[in-house]
Motif scaffolding. Structure first.
Motif, PDB file in Angstrom:
ATOM      1  N   LEU A 244       2.140  -2.003   7.401  1.00 48.44           N
ATOM      2  CA  LEU A 244       1.639  -1.850   6.094  1.00 48.44           C
ATOM      3  C   LEU A 244       0.935  -2.828   5.208  1.00 48.44           C
ATOM      4  CD1 LEU A 244       5.029  -0.044   4.878  1.00 48.44           C
ATOM      5  CD2 LEU A 244       2.939   1.021   5.585  1.00 48.44           C
ATOM      6  N   LEU A 245       1.089  -3.971   5.535  1.00 47.35           N
ATOM      7  CA  LEU A 245       0.536  -5.431   5.141  1.00 47.35           C
ATOM      8  C   LEU A 245      -0.361  -6.097   6.158  1.00 47.35           C
ATOM      9  CD1 LEU A 245       3.756  -6.860   3.471  1.00 47.35           C
ATOM     10  CD2 LEU A 245       1.725  -5.658   2.316  1.00 47.35           C
ATOM     11  N   GLY A 246       0.153  -6.137   7.758  1.00 48.80           N
ATOM     12  CA  GLY A 246      -0.482  -6.939   8.546  1.00 48.80           C
ATOM     13  C   GLY A 246      -1.811  -6.669   8.608  1.00 48.80           C
ATOM     14  N   SER A 247      -2.303  -5.330   8.624  1.00 44.34           N
ATOM     15  CA  SER A 247      -3.843  -5.059   8.785  1.00 44.34           C
ATOM     16  C   SER A 247      -4.641  -5.416   7.582  1.00 44.34           C
ATOM     17  CB  SER A 247      -4.204  -3.534   9.313  1.00 44.34           C
ATOM     18  OG  SER A 247      -3.385  -2.996   8.030  1.00 44.34           O
ATOM     19  N   TYR A 248      -4.243  -5.727   6.625  1.00 43.35           N
ATOM     20  CA  TYR A 248      -4.919  -6.229   5.414  1.00 43.35           C
ATOM     21  C   TYR A 248      -4.947  -7.609   4.985  1.00 43.35           C
ATOM     22  CZ  TYR A 248      -4.772  -1.163   4.646  1.00 43.35           C
ATOM     23  OH  TYR A 248      -4.978   0.310   4.721  1.00 43.35           O
ATOM     24  N   ILE A 249      -3.881  -8.415   5.382  1.00 44.56           N
ATOM     25  CA  ILE A 249      -3.551  -9.776   4.603  1.00 44.56           C
ATOM     26  C   ILE A 249      -3.645 -10.858   5.998  1.00 44.56           C
ATOM     27  CG2 ILE A 249      -2.186 -11.265   3.624  1.00 44.56           C
ATOM     28  CD1 ILE A 249      -1.089  -8.875   2.042  1.00 44.56           C
ATOM     29  N   GLY A 250      -3.178 -10.326   7.073  1.00 44.60           N
ATOM     30  CA  GLY A 250      -3.081 -11.236   8.191  1.00 44.60           C
ATOM     31  C   GLY A 250      -1.626 -11.075   8.820  1.00 44.60           C
ATOM     32  N   LYS A 251      -1.285 -11.861   9.560  1.00 44.42           N
ATOM     33  CA  LYS A 251       0.296 -11.649  10.267  1.00 44.42           C
ATOM     34  C   LYS A 251       1.151 -12.036   9.237  1.00 44.42           C
ATOM     35  CE  LYS A 251      -1.091 -12.942  14.875  1.00 44.42           C
ATOM     36  NZ  LYS A 251      -0.847 -13.782  16.106  1.00 44.42           N
ATOM     37  N   VAL A 252       2.238 -11.217   9.189  1.00 45.41           N
ATOM     38  CA  VAL A 252       3.235 -11.020   8.297  1.00 45.41           C
ATOM     39  C   VAL A 252       4.507 -11.189   9.027  1.00 45.41           C
ATOM     40  CG1 VAL A 252       4.547  -9.777   6.565  1.00 45.41           C
ATOM     41  CG2 VAL A 252       1.992  -9.488   6.746  1.00 45.41           C
ATOM     42  N   HIS A 253       5.347 -12.253   8.518  1.00 45.44           N
ATOM     43  CA  HIS A 253       6.609 -12.678   9.205  1.00 45.44           C
ATOM     44  C   HIS A 253       7.692 -12.429   8.161  1.00 45.44           C
ATOM     45  CE1 HIS A 253       4.435 -15.080  12.426  1.00 45.44           C
ATOM     46  NE2 HIS A 253       3.659 -15.491  11.628  1.00 45.44           N
ATOM     47  N   ILE A 254       8.559 -11.749   8.431  1.00 41.94           N
ATOM     48  CA  ILE A 254       9.775 -11.334   7.590  1.00 41.94           C
ATOM     49  C   ILE A 254      10.932 -12.529   7.716  1.00 41.94           C
ATOM     50  CG2 ILE A 254       9.041  -8.845   7.771  1.00 41.94           C
ATOM     51  CD1 ILE A 254      11.549  -8.345   9.642  1.00 41.94           C
ATOM     52  N   VAL A 255      11.713 -12.854   6.703  1.00 45.40           N
ATOM     53  CA  VAL A 255      12.459 -13.873   6.909  1.00 45.40           C
ATOM     54  C   VAL A 255      13.834 -13.615   6.184  1.00 45.40           C
ATOM     55  CG1 VAL A 255      12.965 -16.247   6.101  1.00 45.40           C
ATOM     56  CG2 VAL A 255      10.591 -15.759   6.611  1.00 45.40           C
ATOM     57  N   ASN A 256      14.885 -13.590   6.928  1.00 40.07           N
ATOM     58  CA  ASN A 256      16.160 -12.959   6.497  1.00 40.07           C
ATOM     59  C   ASN A 256      16.329 -11.779   5.848  1.00 40.07           C
ATOM     60  OD1 ASN A 256      19.041 -13.515   5.807  1.00 40.07           O
ATOM     61  ND2 ASN A 256      18.446 -14.167   3.869  1.00 40.07           N
ATOM     62  N   PRO A 257      15.828 -10.569   6.734  1.00 37.45           N
ATOM     63  CA  PRO A 257      15.959  -9.392   6.269  1.00 37.45           C
ATOM     64  C   PRO A 257      17.303  -8.679   5.935  1.00 37.45           C
ATOM     65  CG  PRO A 257      15.458  -9.562   8.487  1.00 37.45           C
ATOM     66  CD  PRO A 257      15.333 -10.493   8.315  1.00 37.45           C
ATOM     67  N   GLN A 258      17.570  -7.802   4.972  1.00 43.52           N
ATOM     68  CA  GLN A 258      18.667  -7.229   4.737  1.00 43.52           C
ATOM     69  C   GLN A 258      18.589  -5.783   4.612  1.00 43.52           C
ATOM     70  OE1 GLN A 258      21.511  -9.098   4.676  1.00 43.52           O
ATOM     71  NE2 GLN A 258      20.501 -11.163   4.872  1.00 43.52           N
ATOM     72  N   VAL A 259      19.481  -5.044   5.034  1.00 45.23           N
ATOM     73  CA  VAL A 259      19.179  -3.771   4.930  1.00 45.23           C
ATOM     74  C   VAL A 259      20.508  -2.978   4.120  1.00 45.23           C
ATOM     75  CG1 VAL A 259      19.261  -1.381   6.093  1.00 45.23           C
ATOM     76  CG2 VAL A 259      18.126  -3.342   7.169  1.00 45.23           C
ATOM     77  N   LYS A 260      20.312  -2.186   3.023  1.00 47.06           N
ATOM     78  CA  LYS A 260      21.425  -1.449   2.171  1.00 47.06           C
ATOM     79  C   LYS A 260      21.038   0.069   2.467  1.00 47.06           C
ATOM     80  CE  LYS A 260      22.114  -5.228  -1.017  1.00 47.06           C
ATOM     81  NZ  LYS A 260      22.174  -5.371  -2.669  1.00 47.06           N
ATOM     82  N   VAL A 261      22.266   0.748   2.681  1.00 46.40           N
ATOM     83  CA  VAL A 261      22.148   2.114   2.651  1.00 46.40           C
ATOM     84  C   VAL A 261      22.429   2.594   1.282  1.00 46.40           C
ATOM     85  CG1 VAL A 261      22.830   4.301   3.784  1.00 46.40           C
ATOM     86  CG2 VAL A 261      22.149   2.519   5.409  1.00 46.40           C
ATOM     87  N   LEU A 262      21.739   3.332   0.482  1.00 46.95           N
ATOM     88  CA  LEU A 262      22.102   3.670  -0.710  1.00 46.95           C
ATOM     89  C   LEU A 262      22.075   5.268  -0.903  1.00 46.95           C
ATOM     90  CD1 LEU A 262      20.273   1.071  -2.637  1.00 46.95           C
ATOM     91  CD2 LEU A 262      22.805   1.170  -2.292  1.00 46.95           C
ATOM     92  N   ASN A 263      22.422   5.782  -1.852  1.00 48.76           N
ATOM     93  CA  ASN A 263      22.294   7.394  -2.130  1.00 48.76           C
ATOM     94  C   ASN A 263      20.772   7.768  -1.978  1.00 48.76           C
ATOM     95  OD1 ASN A 263      24.909   7.838  -2.342  1.00 48.76           O
ATOM     96  ND2 ASN A 263      25.040   7.347  -4.380  1.00 48.76           N
ATOM     97  N   ASP A 264      20.548   8.502  -0.619  1.00 50.11           N
ATOM     98  CA  ASP A 264      19.166   9.201  -0.565  1.00 50.11           C
ATOM     99  C   ASP A 264      18.149   8.247  -0.193  1.00 50.11           C
ATOM    100  OD1 ASP A 264      20.100  11.782  -1.113  1.00 50.11           O
ATOM    101  OD2 ASP A 264      19.755  11.581  -3.434  1.00 50.11           O
ATOM    102  N   TYR A 265      18.415   6.856   0.033  1.00 51.78           N
ATOM    103  CA  TYR A 265      17.289   5.950   0.563  1.00 51.78           C
ATOM    104  C   TYR A 265      17.869   4.764   0.980  1.00 51.78           C
ATOM    105  CZ  TYR A 265      17.642   2.903  -3.663  1.00 51.78           C
ATOM    106  OH  TYR A 265      18.138   2.204  -4.828  1.00 51.78           O
ATOM    107  N   VAL A 266      17.395   4.286   2.146  1.00 51.22           N
ATOM    108  CA  VAL A 266      17.380   2.843   2.633  1.00 51.22           C
ATOM    109  C   VAL A 266      16.597   1.801   2.184  1.00 51.22           C
ATOM    110  CG1 VAL A 266      17.516   1.658   4.725  1.00 51.22           C
ATOM    111  CG2 VAL A 266      18.030   3.939   4.936  1.00 51.22           C
ATOM    112  N   LEU A 267      17.395   0.712   1.657  1.00 51.28           N
ATOM    113  CA  LEU A 267      16.552  -0.460   1.129  1.00 51.28           C
ATOM    114  C   LEU A 267      16.514  -1.432   1.913  1.00 51.28           C
ATOM    115  CD1 LEU A 267      15.298  -1.543  -1.558  1.00 51.28           C
ATOM    116  CD2 LEU A 267      17.520  -2.364  -2.090  1.00 51.28           C
ATOM    117  N   ILE A 268      15.431  -1.856   2.161  1.00 51.78           N
ATOM    118  CA  ILE A 268      15.153  -3.392   3.024  1.00 51.78           C
ATOM    119  C   ILE A 268      14.766  -4.242   2.391  1.00 51.78           C
ATOM    120  CG2 ILE A 268      14.052  -4.071   5.096  1.00 51.78           C
ATOM    121  CD1 ILE A 268      13.749  -1.267   6.189  1.00 51.78           C
ATOM    122  N   GLY A 269      15.280  -5.448   2.062  1.00 47.55           N
ATOM    123  CA  GLY A 269      14.792  -6.598   1.229  1.00 47.55           C
ATOM    124  C   GLY A 269      14.665  -7.756   2.259  1.00 47.55           C
TER     125      GLY A 269
END
Length: 280
Positions: A244-269
């Motif tokens: 979603l980002l890498g092809s437009y901006i360059g290489k993207v490194h994610i740092v300290n990702p967190q996942v929450k499951v909420l009502n009707d969606y998954v949230l990745i921060g």
């Protein structure tokens, strides 16, 4: 000049899509951007389509809004509707239909693809067909369904498993019609989403006769350690998730990702670091 560039960018954002397999693409075009003093929220379509015949899903996506988040730099919310639209398309294009043979099971595994193994949770199999090696043909009867609730993911699956004798594939030994319900834990491991599945309920029939599954914990071990890695490898051959980002901006490194499951969606921060794209 600036207005022209912005207009061109706006047009591109409204038509974003990416091919993820020979017959599958995801439309993640921009729908509803919201700009505030300290954030930009972009509503993306997030629907999977057949590249050969674009047909809208049978239902419309329910609206959902994100709670205020300010711990991480970047958040992405994936709705159950988006996941289920992928499941529907993969089912219709027979991607979930696979053949599993014993040589696909890791050689170090003490569990082999045999009637003895299946007999541990369906005794009739080993009683009727003692100590035979198997090949399995797995098919989904209808698309799998994901339900997302607070801190809880439920997967519902209707499938058919046809077992044949490995050295005589014209000899069908038994056919299982299975209705399974599993809970799924979602986490991030080394930058990738990881899923830990536990069977909660399974019922079905063998050769059209109902049976009771015994030792469901052992069946969970088989599914988690053998069946799902094989299915994951099978899907990975034909699916290439879009960047979603890498092809437009360059290489993207994610740092300290967190996942929450909420009502009707998954949230990745996550926090993100960009590496400048030096390619011309």
């Amino acid at each position: 000049m600036l207005q022209t560039l912005l207009a061109d960018l706006n047009t591109q954002l409204k038509t974003l899509k990416a091919k993820v397999s020979e017959y599958t693409e995801i439309d993640f075009s921009l729908r509803s951007p919201v700009v505030s003093d300290n954030s930009i929220e972009m509503g993306l379509k997030g629907v999977f389509y057949n590249t050969q015949q674009r047909v809208e899903p049978p239902s419309s996506p329910p609206a959902f809004s994100l709670a205020s988040q300010n711990t991480n730099m970047f958040y992405i919310a994936v709705s159950a509707f988006t996941i289920n639209s992928a499941f529907l398309l993969l089912h219709k294009t027979n991607v979930f239909n696979i053949r599993i043979t014993d040589d696909m099971v890791p050689s170090v595994s003490p569990i082999r693809l045999s009637t003895t193994t299946f007999g541990a949770f369906i005794p009739q199999i080993s009683e009727t067909h003692p100590d035979l090696k198997l090949e399995l043909k797995v098919e989904t009867v209808k698309e799998p369904i994901i339900k997302l609730e607070q801190d809880h993911v439920i997967l519902q699956l209707l499938s058919t498993v046809t077992a044949v004798q490995s050295d005589n594939t014209t000899n069908t030994l038994f056919v299982l019609n299975l209705e399974s319900v599993a809970s799924v834990q979602v986490s991030v491991e080394e930058g990738d989403l990881a899923f830990n599945l536990t069977l909660e309920k399974i019922k079905g029939s063998m050769n059209d006769k109902p049976f009771k599954v015994e030792n469901i914990n052992f069946l969970t071990v088989i599914m988690h350690n053998i069946v799902f890695p094989i299915i994951k490898a099978h899907l990975a051959k034909g699916l290439q998730p879009p960047g979603l980002l890498g092809s437009y901006i360059g290489k993207v490194h994610i740092v300290n990702p967190q996942v929450k499951v909420l009502n009707d969606y998954v949230l990745i921060g996550t926090d993100i670091e960009f590496e400048e794209n030096t390619s011309s």
